[in-house]
Design a protein around this motif. Structure first.
Motif, PDB file in Angstrom:
ATOM      1  N   MET A 268     -13.808   1.282   6.345  1.00 15.19           N
ATOM      2  CA  MET A 268     -13.377   1.969   5.622  1.00 15.19           C
ATOM      3  C   MET A 268     -13.440   1.394   4.061  1.00 15.19           C
ATOM      4  O   MET A 268     -12.933   0.337   3.525  1.00 15.19           O
ATOM      5  CB  MET A 268     -11.976   1.628   5.508  1.00 15.19           C
ATOM      6  CG  MET A 268     -10.686   2.228   6.446  1.00 15.19           C
ATOM      7  SD  MET A 268     -10.734   3.779   6.347  1.00 15.19           S
ATOM      8  CE  MET A 268     -10.259   3.731   4.774  1.00 15.19           C
ATOM      9  N   ALA A 270     -13.461   3.173   1.798  1.00 12.70           N
ATOM     10  CA  ALA A 270     -12.244   3.704   0.421  1.00 12.70           C
ATOM     11  C   ALA A 270     -11.716   2.687   0.072  1.00 12.70           C
ATOM     12  O   ALA A 270     -11.597   2.019   0.374  1.00 12.70           O
ATOM     13  CB  ALA A 270     -11.739   4.579   0.932  1.00 12.70           C
ATOM     14  N   ASP A 274      -2.731   1.934  -3.211  1.00 12.82           N
ATOM     15  CA  ASP A 274      -1.454   1.437  -2.026  1.00 12.82           C
ATOM     16  C   ASP A 274      -0.456   1.339  -2.821  1.00 12.82           C
ATOM     17  O   ASP A 274       0.515   1.238  -2.028  1.00 12.82           O
ATOM     18  CB  ASP A 274      -1.958  -0.601  -3.035  1.00 12.82           C
ATOM     19  CG  ASP A 274      -3.190  -1.200  -2.151  1.00 12.82           C
ATOM     20  OD1 ASP A 274      -3.462  -0.774  -1.229  1.00 12.82           O
ATOM     21  OD2 ASP A 274      -3.725  -2.288  -2.795  1.00 12.82           O
ATOM     22  N   PRO A 300       0.417   4.060   2.694  1.00  9.96           N
ATOM     23  CA  PRO A 300       0.576   3.024   3.900  1.00  9.96           C
ATOM     24  C   PRO A 300      -1.161   2.600   4.029  1.00  9.96           C
ATOM     25  O   PRO A 300      -1.842   3.434   3.532  1.00  9.96           O
ATOM     26  CB  PRO A 300      -0.183   5.248   5.068  1.00  9.96           C
ATOM     27  CG  PRO A 300      -0.263   6.063   3.994  1.00  9.96           C
ATOM     28  CD  PRO A 300       0.394   5.898   2.934  1.00  9.96           C
ATOM     29  N   ILE A 302      -3.961   2.713   5.634  1.00  5.78           N
ATOM     30  CA  ILE A 302      -4.596   3.129   6.823  1.00  5.78           C
ATOM     31  C   ILE A 302      -5.342   1.998   7.811  1.00  5.78           C
ATOM     32  O   ILE A 302      -5.629   2.158   8.974  1.00  5.78           O
ATOM     33  CB  ILE A 302      -5.751   3.880   5.778  1.00  5.78           C
ATOM     34  CG1 ILE A 302      -5.280   5.180   5.400  1.00  5.78           C
ATOM     35  CG2 ILE A 302      -6.493   5.113   7.642  1.00  5.78           C
ATOM     36  CD1 ILE A 302      -6.363   5.796   4.426  1.00  5.78           C
ATOM     37  N   LEU A 303      -5.728   0.843   7.616  1.00 11.38           N
ATOM     38  CA  LEU A 303      -6.841   0.228   8.256  1.00 11.38           C
ATOM     39  C   LEU A 303      -5.911  -0.690   9.087  1.00 11.38           C
ATOM     40  O   LEU A 303      -6.302  -0.987   9.694  1.00 11.38           O
ATOM     41  CB  LEU A 303      -7.886  -1.157   7.182  1.00 11.38           C
ATOM     42  CG  LEU A 303      -8.681  -1.664   8.015  1.00 11.38           C
ATOM     43  CD1 LEU A 303      -9.636  -1.076   9.181  1.00 11.38           C
ATOM     44  CD2 LEU A 303      -9.340  -2.905   7.224  1.00 11.38           C
ATOM     45  N   PHE A 322     -12.605  -3.152   3.967  1.00 14.06           N
ATOM     46  CA  PHE A 322     -13.438  -4.084   2.361  1.00 14.06           C
ATOM     47  C   PHE A 322     -12.731  -4.369   1.342  1.00 14.06           C
ATOM     48  O   PHE A 322     -11.283  -4.185   1.763  1.00 14.06           O
ATOM     49  CB  PHE A 322     -14.502  -2.869   1.408  1.00 14.06           C
ATOM     50  CG  PHE A 322     -15.124  -1.851   2.156  1.00 14.06           C
ATOM     51  CD1 PHE A 322     -16.038  -1.269   3.235  1.00 14.06           C
ATOM     52  CD2 PHE A 322     -16.860  -3.051   1.147  1.00 14.06           C
ATOM     53  CE1 PHE A 322     -17.324  -1.842   3.429  1.00 14.06           C
ATOM     54  CE2 PHE A 322     -18.309  -2.428   1.984  1.00 14.06           C
ATOM     55  CZ  PHE A 322     -18.357  -1.738   2.330  1.00 14.06           C
ATOM     56  N   LYS A 336      -7.237 -10.857   4.923  1.00 16.12           N
ATOM     57  CA  LYS A 336      -7.620  -9.288   5.291  1.00 16.12           C
ATOM     58  C   LYS A 336      -7.818  -8.835   7.327  1.00 16.12           C
ATOM     59  O   LYS A 336      -7.261  -8.324   7.034  1.00 16.12           O
ATOM     60  CB  LYS A 336      -7.858  -8.671   4.672  1.00 16.12           C
ATOM     61  CG  LYS A 336      -6.975  -8.543   3.035  1.00 16.12           C
ATOM     62  CD  LYS A 336      -8.011  -7.472   2.100  1.00 16.12           C
ATOM     63  CE  LYS A 336      -7.432  -7.782   0.304  1.00 16.12           C
ATOM     64  NZ  LYS A 336      -7.786  -7.388   0.163  1.00 16.12           N
ATOM     65  N   LYS A 340      -4.888  -7.146   9.342  1.00 13.12           N
ATOM     66  CA  LYS A 340      -5.584  -6.037   9.685  1.00 13.12           C
ATOM     67  C   LYS A 340      -6.016  -5.756  11.182  1.00 13.12           C
ATOM     68  O   LYS A 340      -6.202  -4.800  11.464  1.00 13.12           O
ATOM     69  CB  LYS A 340      -5.933  -5.351   8.598  1.00 13.12           C
ATOM     70  CG  LYS A 340      -5.288  -5.126   6.807  1.00 13.12           C
ATOM     71  CD  LYS A 340      -6.376  -4.723   6.491  1.00 13.12           C
ATOM     72  CE  LYS A 340      -5.330  -4.517   4.504  1.00 13.12           C
ATOM     73  NZ  LYS A 340      -6.387  -3.483   3.441  1.00 13.12           N
TER      74      LYS A 340
END
Ligand code: CTP
Length: 402
Positions: A268, A270, A274, A300, A302-303, A322, A336, A340
């Motif tokens: 991810m 991108a 948020d 949402p 995504i990760l 990232f 993170k 995640k």
């Protein structure tokens, strides 16, 4: 990928036509370069019809120097393949003689080089030819060995050009080395997302897509089947298996979930918004009050969604995220990673002018369960290679990481 196919003057030149076709069947583009003696064995028109590109046979042709063609081509090809290669061209390449287009291209390119020699048995065994082949091999040139059998000159022995299938397979092996990513599906997201307010305005961010594009290109170079899901960017995406264009975070979310099922790796890169405007107005909003308030709602994650799904299923792709930060870079990235359920977080300090958004370089720190690994300032292409080295290591034990 783009392959320069050099054809020199041997009886096997006719087989190069089959080589060109075989490479095309593998999805490559071929540009044929013929030496003047090659044109005596097979016509340039044959190659032109098959490759659908102008055949380069004369360095001095008008137009060939407008953009210094050998230099332009040298930097764009992924492979220089010479088939058949005569004793003469092997001698020139080994000794740095650049007196025609093909030999000049060889000295100018940094792409891998693959040579399929073809000549009379005694010529192939001659000390001068052996020495030239050794010199080329020592400099990283790879070979498709000639076969044994009846030669056109009437001799029996070693020297016959390898079969086209074998040459195509050797080219594939050079272009798609058999690493852990070969044939595996890699999903990469890149660029920003734009969250529309009305038909003319949006909430976006400064991501250019460069880092994600570099990752997609590098994964493809390593033989992965790459799907690139890109937000709005002005850069041209690399040529990969599939490019899916999206605009909003919600669209990217849907596209990633649809594609992630059979992926071995999801990266991810991108910069996903948020928050998005609570509603998109269909008509342009006109000015009125001195201040206005935008109401934004969470998009949402995504990760985090992929991480949660993998945790629930007990199996799933390697997950790379990232973290673009301006302070407490490593601590936030580590947080993170856990929140995640990712395997690797690529943390970058976007407050630096020479790294992060809109520039070709990046200085990242790789944060994983194994620890924290700061990388020096490098081009995004180099950073992509480092990240994929790490991904390849993570792929090796395919156990679940929760
Ligand atoms: N990401 C995502 N979906 C989102 C937001 C972010 O998949 N809606 C991904 C990004 O692509 C990136 C990672 O999560 O790989 C971290 O993004 P970042 O914006 O730095 O993290 P956030 O979770 O948004 O955390 P914070 O806002 O607290 O910095």
């Amino acid at each position: 990928m783009l392959i320069a196919l050099g054809v020199t003057g041997g009886i096997g030149a006719y087989k190069a036509v089959e080589v060109a076709r075989g490479l095309q069947k593998q999805g490559h583009e071929v540009v044929a370069i013929m030496t003047s003696s090659a044109s005596r064995f097979v016509g340039p028109v044959t190659f032109e019809a098959i490759t659908r590109r102008r055949v380069i046979s004369d360095q001095w042709e008008p137009g060939a120097n407008a953009d210094i063609e050998h230099i332009a081509l040298a930097s764009t090809i992924d492979l220089l393949l010479v088939a058949p290669a005569t004793a003469n061209i092997i001698g020139k390449l080994a000794n740095g003689i650049a007196d025609d287009f093909l030999s000049t291209l060889y000295t100018a390119t940094r792409a891998p080089v693959l040579i399929a020699p073809a000549m009379n048995t005694n010529m192939f065994a001659h000390h001068a030819v052996r020495r030239n082949l050794d010199t080329l091999a020592a400099n990283g040139v790879r070979f498709v060995e000639p076969g044994e059998g009846y030669l056109a000159c009437g001799w029996i022995g070693r020297g016959r050009l390898a079969e086209p299938d074998e040459i195509v397979a050797a080219a594939e092996a050079v272009l798609r080395p058999p690493g852990p990513l070969r044939g595996r599906k890699v999903l990469v997201t890149a660029g920003p997302t734009y969250e529309d307010l009305d038909p003319v305005r949006y909430v976006g961010n400064r991501s250019s897509g460069r880092m994600g594009f570099a990752l997609a290109a590098e994964a493809a170079r390593r033989g992965a089947v790459v799907t690139l899901i890109a937000g709005p960017t002005s850069l041209d995406p690399p040529s990969v298996h599939q490019v899916v264009r999206v605009r909003r975070a919600a669209e990217m979310h849907a596209a990633v979930l649809e594609q992630a099922g059979d992926a071995a790796v999801v990266i991810m890169a991108a910069a996903v918004a948020d928050y998005a405007p609570e509603q998109r107005v269909n008509q342009k909003v006109h000015k009125g009050a001195d201040t206005i308030t935008l109401v934004l709602t969470r998009t949402p994650d995504i990760l985090a969604d992929l991480g949660a799904r993998r945790l629930a299923a007990g199996t799933g792709p390697v997950l790379v995220g990232f973290a673009a930060e301006t302070e407490d870079v490593v601590a936030r990235a580590a947080e993170k990673l856990h929140r995640k359920h990712a395997d690797l977080i690529v943390a970058n300090d976007v407050s630096r002018g020479d790294a992060g958004f809109e520039v070709a370089t990046n200085a990242v720190t790789l944060v994983s369960r194994d620890g924290v690994d700061p990388l020096p300032l490098e081009t995004k292409v180099r950073v992509a290679a480092e990240i994929l080295d790490r991904v390849e290591r993570l792929l090796a034990p395919a156990e679940v990481r929760a």
